[in-house]
Write a protein that holds these residues in place. Structure first.
Motif, PDB file in Angstrom:
ATOM      1  N   TRP A  82      33.877  34.602  37.532  1.00 60.01           N
ATOM      2  CA  TRP A  82      34.365  36.102  37.360  1.00 60.01           C
ATOM      3  C   TRP A  82      35.908  35.672  36.837  1.00 60.01           C
ATOM      4  O   TRP A  82      36.630  35.471  38.078  1.00 60.01           O
ATOM      5  N   PRO A  83      36.277  35.287  35.774  1.00 63.34           N
ATOM      6  CA  PRO A  83      37.536  35.221  35.584  1.00 63.34           C
ATOM      7  C   PRO A  83      38.477  36.695  35.545  1.00 63.34           C
ATOM      8  O   PRO A  83      38.077  37.658  35.293  1.00 63.34           O
ATOM      9  N   CYS A  84      39.510  36.501  36.180  1.00 62.82           N
ATOM     10  CA  CYS A  84      40.343  37.603  36.571  1.00 62.82           C
ATOM     11  C   CYS A  84      41.912  37.456  36.299  1.00 62.82           C
ATOM     12  O   CYS A  84      42.138  36.423  36.115  1.00 62.82           O
ATOM     13  N   GLU A  85      42.356  38.560  35.712  1.00 66.55           N
ATOM     14  CA  GLU A  85      43.821  38.600  35.177  1.00 66.55           C
ATOM     15  C   GLU A  85      44.800  38.582  36.295  1.00 66.55           C
ATOM     16  O   GLU A  85      46.042  37.881  35.937  1.00 66.55           O
ATOM     17  N   ASP A  86      44.421  38.791  37.279  1.00 67.97           N
ATOM     18  CA  ASP A  86      45.511  38.902  38.548  1.00 67.97           C
ATOM     19  C   ASP A  86      44.896  38.647  39.960  1.00 67.97           C
ATOM     20  O   ASP A  86      43.687  38.863  40.016  1.00 67.97           O
ATOM     21  N   LEU A  87      45.607  38.495  40.770  1.00 68.71           N
ATOM     22  CA  LEU A  87      45.101  38.435  42.153  1.00 68.71           C
ATOM     23  C   LEU A  87      44.690  39.695  42.684  1.00 68.71           C
ATOM     24  O   LEU A  87      43.362  39.590  43.400  1.00 68.71           O
ATOM     25  N   ASP A  88      45.095  40.848  42.332  1.00 70.06           N
ATOM     26  CA  ASP A  88      44.286  41.906  42.814  1.00 70.06           C
ATOM     27  C   ASP A  88      42.935  42.286  42.324  1.00 70.06           C
ATOM     28  O   ASP A  88      42.003  42.650  43.002  1.00 70.06           O
ATOM     29  N   GLU A  89      42.793  41.778  40.893  1.00 68.73           N
ATOM     30  CA  GLU A  89      41.450  41.777  40.418  1.00 68.73           C
ATOM     31  C   GLU A  89      40.662  40.852  41.090  1.00 68.73           C
ATOM     32  O   GLU A  89      39.412  41.059  41.263  1.00 68.73           O
ATOM     33  N   ALA A  90      40.928  39.731  41.424  1.00 71.64           N
ATOM     34  CA  ALA A  90      40.071  38.686  42.043  1.00 71.64           C
ATOM     35  C   ALA A  90      39.664  39.243  43.514  1.00 71.64           C
ATOM     36  O   ALA A  90      38.485  39.025  43.707  1.00 71.64           O
ATOM     37  N   LEU A  91      40.727  39.855  44.008  1.00 73.14           N
ATOM     38  CA  LEU A  91      40.539  40.294  45.745  1.00 73.14           C
ATOM     39  C   LEU A  91      39.217  41.138  45.252  1.00 73.14           C
ATOM     40  O   LEU A  91      38.587  41.646  46.289  1.00 73.14           O
ATOM     41  N   GLU A  92      39.458  42.274  44.507  1.00 77.58           N
ATOM     42  CA  GLU A  92      38.551  43.322  44.143  1.00 77.58           C
ATOM     43  C   GLU A  92      36.931  42.789  43.844  1.00 77.58           C
ATOM     44  O   GLU A  92      35.989  43.531  44.366  1.00 77.58           O
ATOM     45  N   VAL A  93      37.105  41.743  43.249  1.00 75.46           N
ATOM     46  CA  VAL A  93      35.477  41.029  42.908  1.00 75.46           C
ATOM     47  C   VAL A  93      35.066  40.402  44.353  1.00 75.46           C
ATOM     48  O   VAL A  93      33.902  40.775  44.473  1.00 75.46           O
ATOM     49  N   LEU A  94      35.875  40.008  44.934  1.00 72.36           N
ATOM     50  CA  LEU A  94      35.559  39.309  46.387  1.00 72.36           C
ATOM     51  C   LEU A  94      34.978  40.419  47.197  1.00 72.36           C
ATOM     52  O   LEU A  94      33.790  40.167  47.930  1.00 72.36           O
ATOM     53  N   ASN A  95      35.835  41.455  47.090  1.00 70.34           N
ATOM     54  CA  ASN A  95      35.643  42.747  48.042  1.00 70.34           C
ATOM     55  C   ASN A  95      34.309  43.315  47.769  1.00 70.34           C
ATOM     56  O   ASN A  95      33.605  44.051  48.495  1.00 70.34           O
ATOM     57  N   HIS A  96      34.011  43.290  46.372  1.00 72.89           N
ATOM     58  CA  HIS A  96      32.551  43.717  46.046  1.00 72.89           C
ATOM     59  C   HIS A  96      31.254  42.864  46.666  1.00 72.89           C
ATOM     60  O   HIS A  96      30.362  43.629  46.893  1.00 72.89           O
ATOM     61  N   VAL A 128      36.944  33.935  40.466  1.00 74.69           N
ATOM     62  CA  VAL A 128      36.086  33.924  41.626  1.00 74.69           C
ATOM     63  C   VAL A 128      34.770  33.243  41.189  1.00 74.69           C
ATOM     64  O   VAL A 128      34.297  33.581  40.199  1.00 74.69           O
ATOM     65  N   GLU A 129      34.557  32.378  42.146  1.00 68.33           N
ATOM     66  CA  GLU A 129      33.097  31.578  41.569  1.00 68.33           C
ATOM     67  C   GLU A 129      32.072  31.493  42.904  1.00 68.33           C
ATOM     68  O   GLU A 129      32.509  31.507  43.968  1.00 68.33           O
ATOM     69  N   ASP A 130      30.882  31.793  42.237  1.00 66.29           N
ATOM     70  CA  ASP A 130      29.525  31.914  43.124  1.00 66.29           C
ATOM     71  C   ASP A 130      29.250  30.482  43.084  1.00 66.29           C
ATOM     72  O   ASP A 130      28.724  30.059  42.079  1.00 66.29           O
ATOM     73  N   TRP A 131      29.277  29.773  44.173  1.00 67.85           N
ATOM     74  CA  TRP A 131      28.775  28.297  44.162  1.00 67.85           C
ATOM     75  C   TRP A 131      27.886  27.852  45.141  1.00 67.85           C
ATOM     76  O   TRP A 131      27.429  28.622  46.206  1.00 67.85           O
ATOM     77  N   THR A 132      26.774  26.955  44.762  1.00 66.50           N
ATOM     78  CA  THR A 132      25.967  26.374  45.754  1.00 66.50           C
ATOM     79  C   THR A 132      26.292  24.749  46.068  1.00 66.50           C
ATOM     80  O   THR A 132      26.229  24.088  45.051  1.00 66.50           O
ATOM     81  N   PHE A 133      26.600  24.707  47.259  1.00 63.21           N
ATOM     82  CA  PHE A 133      26.838  23.150  47.681  1.00 63.21           C
ATOM     83  C   PHE A 133      27.864  22.650  46.705  1.00 63.21           C
ATOM     84  O   PHE A 133      29.023  23.083  47.135  1.00 63.21           O
ATOM     85  N   ARG A 134      27.724  22.288  45.741  1.00 66.02           N
ATOM     86  CA  ARG A 134      28.609  21.683  44.793  1.00 66.02           C
ATOM     87  C   ARG A 134      28.801  22.226  43.430  1.00 66.02           C
ATOM     88  O   ARG A 134      29.583  21.647  42.375  1.00 66.02           O
ATOM     89  N   SER A 135      27.882  23.111  42.726  1.00 67.75           N
ATOM     90  CA  SER A 135      27.684  23.620  41.639  1.00 67.75           C
ATOM     91  C   SER A 135      28.003  25.050  41.499  1.00 67.75           C
ATOM     92  O   SER A 135      27.823  25.925  42.376  1.00 67.75           O
ATOM     93  N   ILE A 136      28.695  25.506  40.324  1.00 70.54           N
ATOM     94  CA  ILE A 136      29.206  27.037  40.395  1.00 70.54           C
ATOM     95  C   ILE A 136      27.831  27.483  39.776  1.00 70.54           C
ATOM     96  O   ILE A 136      27.474  26.987  38.536  1.00 70.54           O
ATOM     97  N   THR A 137      27.547  28.553  40.256  1.00 70.24           N
ATOM     98  CA  THR A 137      26.417  29.120  39.695  1.00 70.24           C
ATOM     99  C   THR A 137      26.776  30.794  38.864  1.00 70.24           C
ATOM    100  O   THR A 137      25.917  31.070  38.083  1.00 70.24           O
ATOM    101  N   ASN A 138      27.922  31.115  39.172  1.00 75.32           N
ATOM    102  CA  ASN A 138      28.470  32.147  38.578  1.00 75.32           C
ATOM    103  C   ASN A 138      29.795  32.253  38.593  1.00 75.32           C
ATOM    104  O   ASN A 138      30.411  31.802  39.430  1.00 75.32           O
TER     105      ASN A 138
END
Length: 91
Positions: A52-66, A40-50
């Motif tokens: 979050w590496p995730c082990e599976d899709l569930d973890e990634a979706l929970e990060v987005l849901n946060h 999950v990447e927080d990005w500004t225009f074309r640059s990643i600003t932060n």
């Protein structure tokens, strides 16, 4: 919006601030046996600003849901066609 060249899906783009979130699947890392293949990447225009590496899709979706409200079950179903077949079947 799915970006096939980046193997990523953009979420919650804000045209006023030029910021958003993106979910990226690292197929090359997965092929090499990597554990955190979803990013999950927080990005500004074309640059990643932060990131979050995730082990599976569930973890990634929970990060987005946060960061903003999503229906995790519905989003998992929507992403099934995007995920590699082996991952979609395992989920």
């Amino acid at each position: 919006m799915f970006e096939q060249t980046e193997n990523a899906i953009r979420y919650k783009w804000d045209p006023r601030t030029y910021t958003g979130f993106k979910l990226r699947y690292d197929a090359e890392g997965a092929a090499k046996g990597g554990h955190c293949c979803f990013h999950v990447e927080d990005w500004t225009f074309r640059s990643i600003t932060n990131e979050w590496p995730c082990e599976d899709l569930d973890e990634a979706l929970e990060v987005l849901n946060h960061f903003f409200a999503i229906d995790v079950i519905q989003e998992r179903e929507r992403l099934a066609s995007w995920l590699p077949v082996t991952l979609a079947e395992a989920a």
